[in-house]
Design a protein around this motif. Structure first.
Motif, mmCIF file in Angstrom:
data_model
loop_
_atom_site.group_PDB
_atom_site.id
_atom_site.type_symbol
_atom_site.label_atom_id
_atom_site.label_comp_id
_atom_site.label_asym_id
_atom_site.label_seq_id
_atom_site.Cartn_x
_atom_site.Cartn_y
_atom_site.Cartn_z
ATOM 1 N N ARG A 1 0.818 -1.205 0.000
ATOM 2 C CA ARG A 1 0.000 0.000 0.000
ATOM 3 C C ARG A 1 0.859 1.265 0.000
ATOM 4 O O ARG A 1 0.400 2.344 -0.318
ATOM 5 N N ASP A 2 2.132 1.116 0.379
ATOM 6 C CA ASP A 2 3.016 2.261 0.549
ATOM 7 C C ASP A 2 4.118 2.240 -0.502
ATOM 8 O O ASP A 2 5.039 1.451 -0.418
ATOM 9 N N LYS A 3 4.010 3.114 -1.473
ATOM 10 C CA LYS A 3 5.019 3.179 -2.538
ATOM 11 C C LYS A 3 6.299 3.875 -2.064
ATOM 12 O O LYS A 3 7.211 4.080 -2.835
ATOM 13 N N LYS A 4 6.370 4.228 -0.785
ATOM 14 C CA LYS A 4 7.566 4.876 -0.253
ATOM 15 C C LYS A 4 8.592 3.865 0.245
ATOM 16 O O LYS A 4 9.590 4.244 0.838
ATOM 17 N N VAL A 5 8.379 2.568 0.019
ATOM 18 C CA VAL A 5 9.399 1.580 0.335
ATOM 19 C C VAL A 5 10.333 1.530 -0.864
ATOM 20 O O VAL A 5 9.949 1.135 -1.957
ATOM 21 N N GLY A 6 11.583 1.957 -0.650
ATOM 22 C CA GLY A 6 12.535 2.005 -1.742
ATOM 23 C C GLY A 6 13.345 0.740 -1.899
ATOM 24 O O GLY A 6 13.667 0.331 -3.013
ATOM 25 N N ALA A 7 13.682 0.102 -0.759
ATOM 26 C CA ALA A 7 14.555 -1.071 -0.825
ATOM 27 C C ALA A 7 14.372 -1.944 0.404
ATOM 28 O O ALA A 7 13.900 -1.492 1.449
ATOM 29 N N VAL A 8 14.781 -3.195 0.248
ATOM 30 C CA VAL A 8 14.827 -4.152 1.352
ATOM 31 C C VAL A 8 16.181 -4.847 1.273
ATOM 32 O O VAL A 8 16.532 -5.418 0.241
ATOM 33 N N ALA A 9 16.929 -4.779 2.354
ATOM 34 C CA ALA A 9 18.231 -5.439 2.429
ATOM 35 C C ALA A 9 18.043 -6.862 2.933
ATOM 36 O O ALA A 9 17.312 -7.095 3.887
ATOM 37 N N GLY A 10 18.715 -7.791 2.286
ATOM 38 C CA GLY A 10 18.689 -9.173 2.740
ATOM 39 C C GLY A 10 19.715 -9.398 3.839
ATOM 40 O O GLY A 10 20.516 -8.519 4.155
ATOM 41 N N SER A 11 19.693 -10.564 4.413
ATOM 42 C CA SER A 11 20.591 -10.926 5.499
ATOM 43 C C SER A 11 21.769 -11.729 4.941
ATOM 44 O O SER A 11 21.583 -12.826 4.424
ATOM 45 N N ILE A 12 22.955 -11.179 5.059
ATOM 46 C CA ILE A 12 24.165 -11.818 4.523
ATOM 47 C C ILE A 12 24.859 -12.603 5.630
ATOM 48 O O ILE A 12 25.135 -12.066 6.701
ATOM 49 N N MET A 13 25.130 -13.853 5.353
ATOM 50 C CA MET A 13 25.859 -14.719 6.281
ATOM 51 C C MET A 13 27.114 -15.236 5.575
ATOM 52 O O MET A 13 27.207 -15.207 4.357
ATOM 53 N N ILE A 14 28.048 -15.726 6.365
ATOM 54 C CA ILE A 14 29.315 -16.239 5.846
ATOM 55 C C ILE A 14 29.150 -17.712 5.470
ATOM 56 O O ILE A 14 28.639 -18.503 6.252
ATOM 57 N N SER A 15 29.615 -18.083 4.273
ATOM 58 C CA SER A 15 29.515 -19.482 3.838
ATOM 59 C C SER A 15 30.765 -20.294 4.167
ATOM 60 O O SER A 15 30.688 -21.501 4.328
ATOM 61 N N ASN A 16 31.892 -19.642 4.291
ATOM 62 C CA ASN A 16 33.150 -20.358 4.564
ATOM 63 C C ASN A 16 33.589 -20.150 6.028
ATOM 64 O O ASN A 16 34.725 -19.825 6.302
ATOM 65 N N THR A 17 32.657 -20.371 6.935
ATOM 66 C CA THR A 17 32.895 -20.070 8.350
ATOM 67 C C THR A 17 34.058 -20.835 8.957
ATOM 68 O O THR A 17 34.745 -20.319 9.825
ATOM 69 N N LYS A 18 34.295 -22.046 8.526
ATOM 70 C CA LYS A 18 35.313 -22.876 9.168
ATOM 71 C C LYS A 18 36.647 -22.893 8.426
ATOM 72 O O LYS A 18 37.521 -23.695 8.743
ATOM 73 N N GLN A 19 36.818 -21.992 7.474
ATOM 74 C CA GLN A 19 38.030 -22.008 6.675
ATOM 75 C C GLN A 19 39.268 -21.527 7.437
ATOM 76 O O GLN A 19 40.365 -22.009 7.192
ATOM 77 N N SER A 20 39.085 -20.583 8.362
ATOM 78 C CA SER A 20 40.222 -20.077 9.144
ATOM 79 C C SER A 20 39.700 -19.380 10.400
ATOM 80 O O SER A 20 38.501 -19.146 10.538
ATOM 81 N N TRP A 21 40.615 -19.030 11.274
ATOM 82 C CA TRP A 21 40.223 -18.286 12.478
ATOM 83 C C TRP A 21 39.615 -16.939 12.095
ATOM 84 O O TRP A 21 38.689 -16.459 12.740
#
Length: 189
Positions: A52-72
């Motif tokens: 109903r509100d055309k004033k929504v310009g953008a929505v940011a997604g949630s970014i997570m790390i895929s290579n979590t166990k590659q290094s400290w």
């Protein structure tokens, strides 16, 4: 239909895509980012909730790390993304003013991007565009259920280069919109 172009930077590529786009919404995804199977459905659900509100310009997604166990270092960045970046975006989203609809994974309204002149040729093109939306009183949300996974830098050198690029992007945004953080605007929800 498409033509081969020499590399003229990310903003040029995004603006070229904008010229070909024929839908109301655009989704940006970095080359090193993979989307969860429900990511697109979940990020677009925010636009449907706010249709109903055309004033929504953008929505940011949630970014997570895929290579979590590659290094400290990647393990540390996993916590940084989860506790730092995502938590901060969640708080900003409550006020409908998420400060960065990141290029790695965000959805945006095409007419708003066009109104703002597309992506500027700067390192932080996503920050500058988001702040332009906020400056024009568009709402920018964060959707925590729209998950995407990216590769975190493994070496200290690559990590510092990434964070230097992020800092430079923030400086560019402050130069373009110096008073953005001092503008108070109440939004009706």
């Amino acid at each position: 239909m498409f033509q081969h172009k020499t590399n003229q930077g990310k903003s040029n590529a995004l603006n070229t895509g904008l010229g070909y786009a024929s839908y109301e919404y655009l989704v940006t995804v970095d080359a090193d980012t993979l989307l969860h199977s429900k990511a697109l459905r979940n990020i677009m659900s925010r636009f449907r909730k706010e249709e109903r509100d055309k004033k929504v310009g953008a929505v940011a997604g949630s970014i997570m790390i895929s290579n979590t166990k590659q290094s400290w270092l990647t393990r540390l960045q996993t916590w940084d993304y989860f506790l730092g970046i995502a938590a901060l975006k969640r708080q900003q989203g409550i006020y409908e003013s998420t400060l960065v609809a990141q290029g790695a994974f965000s959805a945006m309204r095409k007419e708003v991007i066009t109104e703002l002149g597309g992506w500027q040729s700067v390192v932080g093109e996503d920050i500058v565009l988001t702040w332009g939306m906020l400056r024009q009183n568009y709402r920018v949300f964060f959707e925590s259920t729209a998950l995407a996974y990216t590769q975190a830098p493994v070496s200290l050198y690559a990590f510092f280069r990434q964070r230097k690029r992020w800092a430079r992007g923030m400086i560019e945004a402050f130069r373009t919109y110096p008073n953005i953080l001092f503008r108070c605007k109440d939004h009706q929800t």
